[in-house]
Design an enzyme around this catalytic site. Structure first.
Site, mmCIF file in Angstrom:
data_model
loop_
_atom_site.group_PDB
_atom_site.id
_atom_site.type_symbol
_atom_site.label_atom_id
_atom_site.label_comp_id
_atom_site.label_asym_id
_atom_site.label_seq_id
_atom_site.Cartn_x
_atom_site.Cartn_y
_atom_site.Cartn_z
ATOM 1 N N TYR A 87 -14.474 -11.549 14.693
ATOM 2 C CA TYR A 87 -13.217 -10.809 14.733
ATOM 3 C C TYR A 87 -13.419 -9.347 14.343
ATOM 4 C CZ TYR A 87 -8.395 -9.487 13.787
ATOM 5 O OH TYR A 87 -7.182 -8.838 13.791
ATOM 6 N N SER B 178 -7.322 -3.382 14.162
ATOM 7 C CA SER B 178 -7.061 -4.071 12.903
ATOM 8 C C SER B 178 -7.620 -3.221 11.781
ATOM 9 C CB SER B 178 -7.742 -5.447 12.901
ATOM 10 O OG SER B 178 -7.759 -6.006 11.598
#
Length: 265
Positions: free
Chosen positions: A154, A141
């Site tokens: 995350y 990401s």
């Protein structure tokens, strides 16, 4: 046409589905896993078959090592090997650091990082055993590099994926296996509340240099590049596909400086 085999985890929707369909269009036979969305996986498989390619499906729990081994071993057997592996399955959790529950931290890390490690190891062992000069693409990401408020679990898991990618690339280079990652920014997928096929340009993001979210198909293009011979000299890197999100600090800094200069004037 490649006439090779690609396995994609979490391919019942979103980036996983887009990647399966894009690679099928390029001539790959496709193996896919899903966690709970059996109907979505079947739809992905239907579209792969419509493109004239073979397809195999297995259910897989990304947080269960035994399930990962069973599903991926079965797909390799079903398809007769694996040339490309897209380590896509993942999950989200956001909460203020003071409130973040250990169970949520453990779930996200188990899925996004530990699960990616186990899956990558299973596939790399198959590639090494068969002498396949394979390609592995991990899904990281942009938040591998940029923190996100409420994103301790995350962002930490994706930062781990970035370093895992580098370590895998070093250890597997002697086997002829390349390992890279892509780092998507906001992407219009069901996980972000998008509907497949919607016009992402309608989702205005004026703070981004490219003022919209990304499309799953754009992520699939990046994955296909890293899996292709065009990237034969590329390993151990994260390719950010983020609409310029990494540039936002520079934009914000420029705004701050200009405002300060305006005050002085």
């Amino acid at each position: 046409m490649p006439n090779e085999i690609a396995i994609i985890t979490g391919a019942s929707s979103g980036i996983g589905r887009a990647t399966a369909l894009h690679l099928a269009g390029l001539g790959y036979d496709i193996g896919i896993t899903f966690a709970s969305n059996s109907q979505g996986a079947q739809e992905t498989a239907r579209r792969v078959k419509a493109a004239g390619r073979r397809v195999a499906i297995r259910q897989m729990e990304q947080t269960d090592p035994a399930s990962i081994h069973a599903a991926l071993d079965a797909l390799v057997t079903d398809l007769g090997g694996v040339d490309v592996f897209v380590n896509n399955a993942g999950t989200l959790a956001f909460d203020d650091f003071l409130s973040l529950k250990l169970e949520d931290w453990n779930r996200v890390v188990a899925c996004n990082l530990t699960g990616a490690f186990i899956a990558g190891q299973v596939i790399a062992n198959h590639m090494a055993a068969s002498g396949t000069r394979g390609r592995i693409v991990n899904l990281s990401s942009v938040h591998e590099a940029v923190p996100l408020k409420g994103g301790a679990a995350y962002c930490s898991s994706k930062a781990g994926v970035g370093m895992l990618t580098k370590c895998m690339a070093l250890d597997l280079a002697s086997r002829g296996i390349r390992v890279n990652a892509i780092g998507p920014g906001e992407t219009a997928t069901p996980m972000s509340g998008a509907v497949e096929g919607e016009d992402v340009a309608a989702r205005k993001r004026p703070e981004l240099p490219i003022s919209r979210p990304g499309k799953p198909e754009e992520m699939a293009e990046a994955i296909a590049y890293l899996a292709s011979p065009n990237a034969n000299y590329t390993t151990g890197t994260t390719l950010y596909v983020d609409g310029g999100l990494l540039l936002m600090a520079a934009i914000g800094n420029q705004r701050t400086i200009m405002e300060a200069l305006g005050e002085k004037a």
